[in-house]
Design a protein around this motif. Structure first.
Motif, PDB file in Angstrom:
ATOM      1  N   ASP A   1      -6.545   1.957  -7.466  1.00 46.38           N
ATOM      2  CA  ASP A   1      -6.594   3.338  -6.971  1.00 46.38           C
ATOM      3  C   ASP A   1      -7.386   3.367  -5.670  1.00 46.38           C
ATOM      4  O   ASP A   1      -8.548   2.951  -5.619  1.00 46.38           O
TER       5      ASP A   1
ATOM      6  N   GLN B   1      -0.937  -2.219  -4.516  1.00 49.13           N
ATOM      7  CA  GLN B   1      -0.491  -3.191  -5.493  1.00 49.13           C
ATOM      8  C   GLN B   1      -0.728  -4.598  -4.932  1.00 49.13           C
ATOM      9  O   GLN B   1      -0.298  -4.902  -3.820  1.00 49.13           O
TER      10      GLN B   1
ATOM     11  N   THR C   1      -2.964  -3.173  -9.832  1.00 53.03           N
ATOM     12  CA  THR C   1      -2.835  -1.925  -9.068  1.00 53.03           C
ATOM     13  C   THR C   1      -4.211  -1.286  -8.949  1.00 53.03           C
ATOM     14  O   THR C   1      -4.911  -1.101  -9.948  1.00 53.03           O
TER      15      THR C   1
ATOM     16  N   GLU D   1       0.834  -1.198   0.000  1.00 47.89           N
ATOM     17  CA  GLU D   1       0.000   0.000   0.000  1.00 47.89           C
ATOM     18  C   GLU D   1       0.866   1.243   0.000  1.00 47.89           C
ATOM     19  O   GLU D   1       1.826   1.363   0.768  1.00 47.89           O
TER      20      GLU D   1
ATOM     21  N   ASP E   1      -2.259   4.260  -3.993  1.00 44.98           N
ATOM     22  CA  ASP E   1      -2.829   3.031  -4.518  1.00 44.98           C
ATOM     23  C   ASP E   1      -2.355   1.829  -3.733  1.00 44.98           C
ATOM     24  O   ASP E   1      -1.567   1.934  -2.793  1.00 44.98           O
TER      25      ASP E   1
END
Length: 871
Positions: A843, A806, A841, A800, A804
């Protein structure tokens, strides 16, 4: 903008044609030398099977919000007049089914006598064929004045071949500055056939189809010139009207001549109250002035001391100082109220279109002064519900017309109802009172109408912004999702609802080429998958609407082609998933969404613009809206001779009373269906796509907790899914319903659903899809589920950052669903479907809460291969 077929003009021209055929036959050999390369604008084609639909749009340029001119559909029998004095009627539609071949054979026989009814306007350039058509061509080029509507006829067969508008700038060598290309499903031209092009301004041209030469190859690109609406007093419709929704045709705004009406507020408390004063003039004494007779007194010569008889006159003052007795003529004033009409979007004179509670309503009182006295009156409107008065609205004093004109708001006395009046059954009483009563024969006149405002569930729309990676030939690249609501404004104005509740969810990433039908099919199925993986039943009343960007601020991938698609729901299902382009912040985007959502609500096409899947019960020729509409967005009255139903391919668009009533029934019936029907259980998500030859493709199958569809597919369905054990024994057998979305250039037929896993210890080893025809079971495909044990535990990692998150996981070569919950699984946001690569990924702005969890669900396994990653 659509020129209606003026059969009389055509017949006269056809008679003249017979005199010049001999002359024209000598020009056949010129065809090859006159042909010029061109770029065709993709247009609609007729479909065969009445299924769903897809939209075609014309060439567009510029960034988001640009106005998008388009070619006119191949057959648009109803024109949009340039002035309200030339509004065409629906009586000139070739046929109710929009099949010009059969109609014009009967009505266009070049033997009838005919008198022109339209005076041509001054011309800048004579409408003519841009080049001689050749045999076997499927296009015809016509040049002339900008904005003219032209009809193309085959005089040999008596057929109207198409209607179009001259909007595109001509290339070098054309006689006039603008041209149009008739290529909307034209059959191959036949050598020797005589073609006529006729403009609405009265000019025409003849040619003969020349013998075939090699088919010319289009080489130059044309860009339609945008048409902008002109001088609308208070309301400017966006000129790029979706010609109903496959082809967006710029329509000059007919709203420019619509009278602007500002409803009188209900607080018109300043209306004076007049108490008639009895005429007391009848008791005023009448004075007759006494004539001064002194003027007749003779002149006397005075006699001294004897003139005792000379009279002395004292003039009587004329005290009757113009006070007179007015004579009141006992002539009653003849006022009458014919009708009360209550409209919220569209209405019949008998108020048959249903009214919706808590939605703005306009009351039109049809009141007349039959004697045309010019006397001013006061008209009031009183509301009563269940015997309880709601109040009285009073209009400003006015004189009334002697005759009424329904297409003129100013000819009626109009009221906008207060919010407190817009529920339940309400009795409306309109009353006329003379402003000043001048005789005892004058009385008030009243008229009452009882109307019901019905509760309708809000239309719930989930906008799914699409992060689109375009792989097609035109401007490939990334087009970011546009998380905006450009659709609800028009829908709230035109649909029978009081509110559209819009939610914008997290974007969904999609890669493909939406310049072709296959990607539209895949994306439509993905929208269904998102809905059920988000935790909704497949028959939840929520509309999932994929919102597709067409530009990224630098380039625009879309030039023409499919613009939207949606399932057509049967009466017992709510297939509420569809797609549409973001055409900018204008009514066109809402009209496109309204058309697709209309399909989701069970509507077929209205008969204009040559669509497939026409509703056989549509009551009005040429897809006219049938009755007068009213748009609260601009206070505009919408004439049925001009406006076309949103479910057609013609414009300008509104909702007919027929469609409005059907949408009302669908939303009242299905709008309160549960979001999560039945029970959540371990189920298999099954998605099968069929092509036109019934060859099927089974997309990855997922085992996860899902809610039931809510409405079980009929056992009579010929399509079924069977779950098998290792030896091939049938463990479970479920019906699957075939969904339709089909138009020229695109076919979407899918078997979508989720089925429960059978109880017991025997594991499901495979599944197969079967199609039963004539009692015989035909196995179309068989897909074995991956039952092998994983060689290692499924591993994953969450990283984190400020912006965003991942996600990474093992087995990236297997398709996966990725979803997120912030409330322990009560609701989900699905972030990816059939995702490959083992990394994603996300948002953070789209993630609720700070302590949620992600699920990564691998495909093709019944042992629940689910990886959980906590934030």
């Amino acid at each position: 903008m659509y020129n209606k077929l003026q059969s009389t003009r055509f017949l006269k021209t056809a008679v003249w044609v017979s005199l010049v055929i001999v002359l024209l036959s000598g020009i056949w050999h010129l065809g090859a030398g006159m042909s010029q390369p061109y770029d065709s604008v993709l247009a609609l084609e007729a479909g065969d099977e009445p299924l769903s639909w897809q939209l075609y749009l014309p060439l567009v340029t510029g960034g988001e919000g640009d106005q998008i001119p388009t070619p006119t559909p191949s057959h648009t029998p109803f024109p949009v007049p340039t002035t309200p004095t030339s509004i065409p009627t629906a009586t000139s539609t070739p046929t109710a089914t929009d099949t010009p071949t059969a109609t014009h054979t009967a009505t266009s026989t070049p033997t009838a006598t005919y008198t022109p009814t339209v005076t041509p306007t001054p011309l800048l350039c004579h409408t003519q064929f841009a080049q001689q058509p050749l045999a076997n061509q499927t296009f015809v080029l016509v040049t002339g004045d900008y904005g003219e509507t032209v009809n193309l006829y085959n005089l040999t067969t008596g057929e109207l071949m198409g209607t179009s508008m001259l909007l595109q700038e001509s290339p070098p060598g054309f006689a006039c500055d603008y041209f149009t290309n008739f290529s909307n499903s034209l059959p191959p031209l036949v050598a020797g056939h005589i073609l006529l092009v006729e403009s609405e301004n009265g000019t025409s041209d003849l040619t003969v189809v020349a013998p075939s030469n090699p088919t010319p190859s289009p080489t130059f690109t044309t860009t339609p010139t945008p048409v902008t609406a002109t001088s609308t007093p208070t309301f400017t419709p966006i000129p790029v009207t979706v010609t109903n929704t496959p082809t967006f045709t710029p329509v000059p705004s007919t709203a420019t001549n619509t009278p602007t009406f500002t409803p009188v507020p209900s607080t018109a408390t300043n209306t004076p109250t007049f108490t008639p004063v009895p005429s007391t003039a009848t008791n005023t004494p009448t004075f007759t002035p006494v004539p001064s007779t002194a003027t007749n007194t003779p002149t006397f010569t005075p006699v001294p001391s004897t003139a005792t008889n000379t009279p002395t006159y004292t003039p009587v003052p004329a005290t009757a100082t113009n006070t007179s007795t007015p004579t009141a003529t006992a002539v009653p004033l003849n006022f009458v109220i014919d009708h009360i009409e209550v409209t919220q979007s569209v209405q019949t004179l008998s108020n048959d279109a249903p009214l919706v509670a808590n939605r703005s309503a306009l009351v039109r009182v049809y009141a007349r002064d039959m004697d045309n006295s010019g006397q001013q009156v006061v008209l009031s409107l009183t509301g009563v519900r269940a015997g309880v008065p709601l109040g009285t609205l009073t209009a400003d004093p006015r004189s009334l017309p002697q005759t009424l004109d329904r297409d003129n708001l100013a000819s009626t006395v109009n009221f906008t109802l207060p919010a407190a009046w817009l529920t339940g059954e309400v009795s409306l009483t309109a009353t006329i009172s003379p402003l000043i009563q001048i005789n005892t024969n004058q009385v008030t006149t009243s008229y009452s109408e009882i109307v019901a405002f019905n509760d309708v569930p809000a239309l719930r729309i989930m906008i799914v912004p699409i992060d689109y990676t375009h792989t097609g030939p035109t401007h490939p690249g990334f087009y970011p999702a546009q998380s905006v609501d450009y659709i609800s404004d028009w829908i709230e104005r035109a649909f029978p609802i009081h509110e559209a509740e819009v939610t914008i969810r997290a974007p969904y990433a999609f890669t493909g080429s939406l310049q072709g039908g296959d990607s539209w099919s895949t994306l439509l199925n993905d929208i269904y998958s998102l809905k059920v993986a988000d935790g909704y039943s497949a028959n939840s009343p929520v509309f999932y609407y994929g919102f597709i960007p067409i530009n990224n601020g630098t380039t625009q991938w879309f030039s023409s082609g499919i613009a939207g698609i949606g399932w057509v729901s049967p009466p017992d299902q709510a297939w509420r998933e569809s797609l549409g382009l973001n055409l900018g912040q204008n009514d066109n985007t809402g009209i496109l969404a309204g058309h697709e959502i209309g399909h989701n609500m069970g509507r077929w096409h209205a008969p204009c613009g040559n669509p497939a899947g026409i509703d056989p019960d549509y009551p009005y020729a040429g897809a006219s809206i049938g009755e007068f509409g009213y748009d609260f967005g601009g206070g505009a009255l919408l004439n049925p001779d001009v406006y076309r139903d949103v479910m057609s391919y013609c414009g300008p668009e509104w909702t007919s009373d027929y469609t409005y009533s059907a949408l009302y029934v669908d939303q009242v019936t299905k709008g309160n269906w549960p979001d999560q029907a039945g029970s959540e259980s371990e189920r298999l998500l099954i998605r099968v796509q069929l092509d036109e030859a019934d060859q099927i493709a089974l997309r990855p199958v997922y085992h996860l907790p899902l809610w039931a569809d809510g409405v079980v597919a009929s056992d009579a369905s010929p399509y079924r899914v069977q779950l098998l054990d290792g030896p091939g024994n049938v463990l479970a057998d479920y019906p699957l319903t075939l969904r339709y979305a089909e138009e020229p250039g695109i076919v979407v037929r899918s078997l979508l659903g989720n089925v429960p896993l059978p109880q017991g210890e025997t594991a499901v080893a495979s599944l197969r899809i079967i199609h039963q025809t004539n009692g015989e079971t035909v196995v179309l495909t068989e897909q074995w589920l991956n039952q092998r044990a994983l060689t290692q535990a499924m591993l994953g990692q969450l990283t984190e950052t400020a912006a965003d998150i991942q996600l990474t996981w093992s087995y990236g070569n297997r398709p996966a669903i990725v979803r997120y919950t912030a409330d322990d699984g009560a609701t989900w946001t699905t972030l990816a479907i059939d995702h490959l690569g083992g990394a994603l990924t996300v948002d953070k702005q789209w993630l609720d809460g700070d302590n949620g969890r992600f699920e990564i669900i691998l495909a093709n396994g019944t042992n629940a291969n689910i990886l959980t990653l906590e934030r």
